[in-house]
Design a protein around this motif. Structure first.
Motif, PDB file in Angstrom:
ATOM      1  N   MET A   1      44.928  41.375  39.539  1.00  0.00           N
ATOM      2  CA  MET A   1      44.748  41.734  38.121  1.00  0.00           C
ATOM      3  C   MET A   1      44.949  40.501  37.247  1.00  0.00           C
ATOM      4  SD  MET A   1      46.676  45.402  37.801  1.00  0.00           S
ATOM      5  CE  MET A   1      46.868  45.221  36.046  1.00  0.00           C
ATOM      6  N   ASN A   2      45.958  39.689  37.594  1.00  0.00           N
ATOM      7  CA  ASN A   2      46.215  38.481  36.805  1.00  0.00           C
ATOM      8  C   ASN A   2      45.097  37.460  36.968  1.00  0.00           C
ATOM      9  OD1 ASN A   2      48.600  39.342  35.680  1.00  0.00           O
ATOM     10  ND2 ASN A   2      49.838  38.606  37.403  1.00  0.00           N
ATOM     11  N   LYS A   3      44.505  37.434  38.159  1.00  0.00           N
ATOM     12  CA  LYS A   3      43.483  36.413  38.418  1.00  0.00           C
ATOM     13  C   LYS A   3      42.114  36.828  37.868  1.00  0.00           C
ATOM     14  CE  LYS A   3      42.023  33.681  42.394  1.00  0.00           C
ATOM     15  NZ  LYS A   3      42.023  33.659  43.843  1.00  0.00           N
ATOM     16  N   TYR A   4      41.782  38.122  37.992  1.00  0.00           N
ATOM     17  CA  TYR A   4      40.402  38.544  37.683  1.00  0.00           C
ATOM     18  C   TYR A   4      40.302  39.447  36.455  1.00  0.00           C
ATOM     19  CZ  TYR A   4      39.702  36.948  42.475  1.00  0.00           C
ATOM     20  OH  TYR A   4      39.679  36.204  43.617  1.00  0.00           O
ATOM     21  N   SER A   5      40.949  40.601  36.533  1.00  0.00           N
ATOM     22  CA  SER A   5      40.806  41.562  35.435  1.00  0.00           C
ATOM     23  C   SER A   5      41.904  42.607  35.552  1.00  0.00           C
ATOM     24  CB  SER A   5      39.441  42.266  35.553  1.00  0.00           C
ATOM     25  OG  SER A   5      39.495  43.532  34.945  1.00  0.00           O
ATOM     26  N   SER A   6      42.483  42.989  34.428  1.00  0.00           N
ATOM     27  CA  SER A   6      43.560  43.983  34.476  1.00  0.00           C
ATOM     28  C   SER A   6      43.004  45.394  34.606  1.00  0.00           C
ATOM     29  CB  SER A   6      44.416  43.888  33.215  1.00  0.00           C
ATOM     30  OG  SER A   6      43.639  44.244  32.100  1.00  0.00           O
ATOM     31  N   LYS A   7      41.684  45.566  34.410  1.00  0.00           N
ATOM     32  CA  LYS A   7      41.102  46.915  34.382  1.00  0.00           C
ATOM     33  C   LYS A   7      40.605  47.350  35.752  1.00  0.00           C
ATOM     34  CE  LYS A   7      41.279  47.164  29.864  1.00  0.00           C
ATOM     35  NZ  LYS A   7      42.330  47.934  29.242  1.00  0.00           N
ATOM     36  N   VAL A   8      39.840  46.458  36.391  1.00  0.00           N
ATOM     37  CA  VAL A   8      39.280  46.793  37.698  1.00  0.00           C
ATOM     38  C   VAL A   8      38.895  45.488  38.400  1.00  0.00           C
ATOM     39  CG1 VAL A   8      37.026  47.235  36.613  1.00  0.00           C
ATOM     40  CG2 VAL A   8      37.420  48.024  38.940  1.00  0.00           C
ATOM     41  N   PHE A   9      39.200  45.410  39.692  1.00  0.00           N
ATOM     42  CA  PHE A   9      38.761  44.228  40.436  1.00  0.00           C
ATOM     43  C   PHE A   9      38.224  44.651  41.793  1.00  0.00           C
ATOM     44  CE2 PHE A   9      43.260  44.711  41.524  1.00  0.00           C
ATOM     45  CZ  PHE A   9      43.238  44.619  42.902  1.00  0.00           C
ATOM     46  N   ARG A  10      37.532  43.717  42.392  1.00  0.00           N
ATOM     47  CA  ARG A  10      36.895  43.963  43.679  1.00  0.00           C
ATOM     48  C   ARG A  10      37.654  43.227  44.781  1.00  0.00           C
ATOM     49  NH1 ARG A  10      30.901  41.676  45.250  1.00  0.00           N
ATOM     50  NH2 ARG A  10      30.917  42.597  47.307  1.00  0.00           N
ATOM     51  N   THR A  11      37.728  43.840  45.943  1.00  0.00           N
ATOM     52  CA  THR A  11      38.268  43.143  47.107  1.00  0.00           C
ATOM     53  C   THR A  11      37.485  43.605  48.337  1.00  0.00           C
ATOM     54  OG1 THR A  11      40.279  42.713  48.420  1.00  0.00           O
ATOM     55  CG2 THR A  11      40.134  44.866  47.386  1.00  0.00           C
ATOM     56  N   SER A  12      37.875  43.127  49.498  1.00  0.00           N
ATOM     57  CA  SER A  12      37.219  43.574  50.729  1.00  0.00           C
ATOM     58  C   SER A  12      38.317  43.877  51.750  1.00  0.00           C
ATOM     59  CB  SER A  12      36.288  42.460  51.219  1.00  0.00           C
ATOM     60  OG  SER A  12      35.893  42.748  52.529  1.00  0.00           O
ATOM     61  N   LEU A  13      38.375  45.122  52.203  1.00  0.00           N
ATOM     62  CA  LEU A  13      39.424  45.541  53.135  1.00  0.00           C
ATOM     63  C   LEU A  13      38.797  46.262  54.318  1.00  0.00           C
ATOM     64  CD1 LEU A  13      41.998  47.126  50.601  1.00  0.00           C
ATOM     65  CD2 LEU A  13      42.035  44.812  51.549  1.00  0.00           C
ATOM     66  N   ILE A  14      39.361  46.037  55.501  1.00  0.00           N
ATOM     67  CA  ILE A  14      38.873  46.642  56.751  1.00  0.00           C
ATOM     68  C   ILE A  14      37.337  46.783  56.782  1.00  0.00           C
ATOM     69  CG2 ILE A  14      40.942  47.779  57.676  1.00  0.00           C
ATOM     70  CD1 ILE A  14      40.250  50.298  56.085  1.00  0.00           C
ATOM     71  N   GLY A  15      36.675  45.690  56.383  1.00  0.00           N
ATOM     72  CA  GLY A  15      35.211  45.650  56.474  1.00  0.00           C
ATOM     73  C   GLY A  15      34.495  46.414  55.372  1.00  0.00           C
ATOM     74  N   GLU A  16      35.198  46.865  54.342  1.00  0.00           N
ATOM     75  CA  GLU A  16      34.582  47.663  53.271  1.00  0.00           C
ATOM     76  C   GLU A  16      34.697  46.930  51.934  1.00  0.00           C
ATOM     77  OE1 GLU A  16      33.157  50.598  53.733  1.00  0.00           O
ATOM     78  OE2 GLU A  16      33.834  51.063  55.769  1.00  0.00           O
ATOM     79  N   SER A  17      33.666  47.081  51.078  1.00  0.00           N
ATOM     80  CA  SER A  17      33.793  46.618  49.690  1.00  0.00           C
ATOM     81  C   SER A  17      34.640  47.634  48.945  1.00  0.00           C
ATOM     82  CB  SER A  17      32.425  46.564  49.009  1.00  0.00           C
ATOM     83  OG  SER A  17      31.684  45.522  49.554  1.00  0.00           O
ATOM     84  N   VAL A  18      35.679  47.152  48.295  1.00  0.00           N
ATOM     85  CA  VAL A  18      36.659  48.066  47.695  1.00  0.00           C
ATOM     86  C   VAL A  18      36.904  47.681  46.239  1.00  0.00           C
ATOM     87  CG1 VAL A  18      39.084  48.839  47.813  1.00  0.00           C
ATOM     88  CG2 VAL A  18      37.825  48.406  49.933  1.00  0.00           C
TER      89      VAL A  18
END
Ligand code: HEM
Length: 474
Positions: A57-74
C-alpha cells in the motif's frame, strides 16, 4: 503500522494496462511463476500478513494493489472497511469465493466431481436446518454434557500437566460427533478424529496428488469419511422409516434432524445431500474451532486480570444453577465479558488468513479495472490490525468490544455477506461452554512460560500449550 495515513503514490510497476487498454491496479508481479508468494508466506508464518499489505500500500496505492500469489494474479483492496464491504456485498454479482486447488481436489473427488462452490451452493440452504440459533438452543444442554464429561475424564488429576491443544481438539471433536452423528463411543470418536485430521492436513498441503502425498492421503481420508457417514445415514433412515415414528427431541442429533426435514416441495432431503452436509461440516469447521479455543486458554493464562473477570462472570452463572443443571441459551446471553474475550482473540489471532474471491466479470474499483478471472484476497489482519479501527492493535484488550463495538466490516473473523461462516453461532456456543467449564473448575499456568505462538495454518501455541492445572471449588 505507522500512525499517519499512507501516501497515495503513482503506479510504479510497468505493464499496468490490460489488452483492452484498461488500467490495472498498480503493483508488482514478483518472480516468474512464484510471483510474490515467498514474501507472502514469510509474513503469514510470522503472523504479520498485514505487513505484506502495508508494504505494498505504501509503495503502490492505499486503495488497491496487484500482486501474484501461487501462480494467480491477485488484487488486494487495501486495509479498510470499504474494501471488505465491497467484497462481501458483491458475492455472485462481481465476485465469488475461490478455493485453492487442494481444497477443490478433496471436495471434487469425494463429491462426484462437483466443484467446491457447486457443492456449497446446494448445501447453503440446508445449513440453517441444523445451525441456526433456534435449533442450537435445543442442543446446548447436550453440548454442555459432552464438555463436562470430557473435563471429568481428562482434566481430573490434581496439579496435573495437560496439553490444551490435544484436549480441546478431543473435546470439540467429541461434541461434533455427538451432535452431528449421535456417536458417544470414545474408540469410534478416536477413529473418526484420525480420518478428519488426515483430511485437514490435505486441505493445507501442496496441490500434488501422487501416491503418498498429503493431498492424496487427504482425498482418500475424505472418501473414507463419506463412506462411514453414508452407512450411518442409511442405517438411521432405515430405523426411522421402519419405526414410522418421530424420533423424540431428547435423542435428536443433527443427522436425525436432516432425515426428518422436508424441502420446499415437502419432500425428504436427498440422502447424498444429508451425507454431504454432515461430512462437510465435520471436516470444515473443527480445526478453526479447537485452535481458537486453545488460543483463548493461552490468553487467559497470559492475562490473569482477564481470567479473573471471566471467572467472576462465570461464577455468577454457576451459582444461579442447581447441582447438575445444564447451561442454557439464557446463560450464554449473560456471558458478555467472556464473549468480548473471544472476540478479542478472534481479532488479534484469527484462525486463518482470510479467503480468496474470484472476479466473475471485469469490474472497476477505485478507478482501476480488476479483470475477470483475477483473484481478490481479503485478509482478516488488514482491518483487525489497522490502528484507525483498533487503536494500539497489538495489545490484547477485550474492553474494545464493549458497548457498540467495532465499526461494521472492520471485525470480520467469520467473513460477511451471503458467504459468511454458517458455523458462527455453533462456534460461539461451543467456545463459551468450553470457557465456562474450564474457568469454573480450574486456574492454570503455562508449563513452558516462554511458549510462543506459531501462525500457520492456524495460530496456536508452539507446543500445544501444556499447562499446570490448579482445581478450585466454587
Ligand atoms: C472460530 C471458529 C470459526 C471461524 C473463525 C470461521 C470462519 C470462517 C470464515 C472466515 C469463512 C469464509 C467466509 C467467506 O469466505 O466470506 C468460513 C466459511 C465456512 N465455515 Fe466457518 N469458521 C469457524 C467455525 C466453523 C464451524 C464450527 C463450522 C461448522 C459447524 C463452520 C463452517 C463453515 C462453512 C461450511 C463455510 C463455507 C461457507 C460458504 O462458503 O458458503 N465454520 N468460516
Amino acid at each position: 503500522f505507522r500512525k499517519r495515513k499512507p501516501r497515495e503514490k503513482s503506479p510504479v510497476a510497468t505493464n499496468n494496462y490490460d489488452s483492452k487498454g484498461k488500467i490495472l491496479p498498480p503493483g508488482g508481479t514478483g518472480w516468474p511463476l512464484i510471483g510474490e508468494t515467498l514474501d507472502y508466506f514469510s509474513k503469514v508464518k510470522q503472523g504479520i500478513p498485514q505487513k505484506f499489505v502495508m508494504d505494498r500500500m505504501n509503495k503502490y496505492s492505499s486503495k488497491v494493489f496487484r500482486t501474484s500469489l501461487i501462480g494467480e494474479s491477485v488484487a488486494i483492496l487495501g486495509n479498510n472497511a470499504e474494501g471488505n464491504k465491497f467484497l462481501f456485498s458483491n458475492e455472485k454479482k462481481l465476485v465469488q469465493v475461490w478455493w485453492p486447488s487442494s481444497v477443490e481436489k478433496i471436495f471434487a473427488t469425494s463429491e462426484n466431481n462437483k466443484s467446491t462452490n457447486e457443492y456449497l451452493k446446494g448445501m447453503r440452504k440446508l445449513f440453517p436446518l441444523i445451525l441456526k440459533p433456534d435449533v442450537l438452543v435445543e442442543h446446548i444442554g447436550k453440548m454442555d454434557d459432552v464438555v463436562k464429561q470430557h473435563f471429568q475424564t481428562y482434566w481430573k488429576c490434581k496439579e496435573a500437566v495437560i496439553n490444551v491443544g490435544e484436549m480441546s481438539k478431543k473435546c470439540i471433536f467429541s461434541v461434533a460427533c455427538n451432535l452431528f452423528l449421535g456417536i458417544n463411543d470414545a474408540a469410534k470418536i478416536d477413529q473418526l478424529e484420525k480420518i478428519v485430521d488426515e483430511v485437514a492436513t490435505g486441505l493445507h498441503s501442496m496441490p500434488i496428488d501422487l501416491p503418498g502425498t498429503a493431498l492424496n492421503r487427504g482425498i482418500k481420508a475424505s472418501k473414507h469419511m463419506r463412506k462411514i457417514v453414508e452407512t450411518m445415514v442409511r442405517q438411521r433412515k432405515h430405523d426411522y422409516f421402519s419405526a414410522r415414528q418421530k424420533i423424540s427431541v431428547s435423542e435428536v442429533d443433527f443427522m436425525s434432524r436432516l432425515i426428518q426435514a422436508r424441502d420446499e416441495n415437502g419432500e425428504n432431503l436427498k440422502e447424498e445431500d444429508i451425507i454431504s452436509v454432515l461430512v462437510g461440516l465435520m471436516e470444515g469447521g473443527y480445526a478453526t474451532l479447537h485452535n481458537t479455543i486453545t488460543v483463548i486458554m493461552y490468553q487467559l493464562a497470559e492475562f490473569p486480570d482477564v481470567y479473573n473477570l471471566v471467572l467472576t462472570e462465570q461464577k455468577e452463572i454457576a451459582k444461579s444453577k442447581e447441582t447438575g443443571e445444564k447451561l442454557s441459551w439464557e446463560d450464554l446471553r449473560k456471558m458478555k465479558y467472556s464473549w468480548n474475550v473471544v472476540c478479542e482473540v478472534l481479532r488479534i489471532l484469527p484462525p486463518g488468513i482470510g479467503s480468496f474471491k474470484e472476479a466473475i466479470t471485469d469490474f472497476s474499483y477505485e478507478g482501476y479495472t480488476i479483470p475477470k478471472g483475477w483473484k481478490i484476497h481479503w485478509i482478516f489482519h488488514s482491518t483487525h490490525k489497522n490502528p484507525e479501527y483498533f487503536p494500539n492493535p497489538e495489545s490484547f484488550d477485550p474492553s474494545r468490544f464493549q458497548g457498540d463495538g467495532p465499526i461494521p466490516y472492520t471485525f470480520v473473523p467469520f467473513g460477511g455477506g451471503s458467504r459468511m461462516c454458517p458455523g458462527n453461532e455453533y462456534a460461539r456456543v461451543a467456545m463459551l461452554i468450553f470457557m465456562h467449564n474450564a474457568v469454573t473448575k480450574f486456574r492454570w499456568e503455562k508449563f513452558i512460560p516462554s511458549e510462543g505462538i506459531i501462525y500457520y495454518p492456524y495460530p496456536r501455541p508452539a507446543q500445544g500449550l501444556p499447562i499446570r492445572l490448579h482445581p478450585h471449588n466454587l
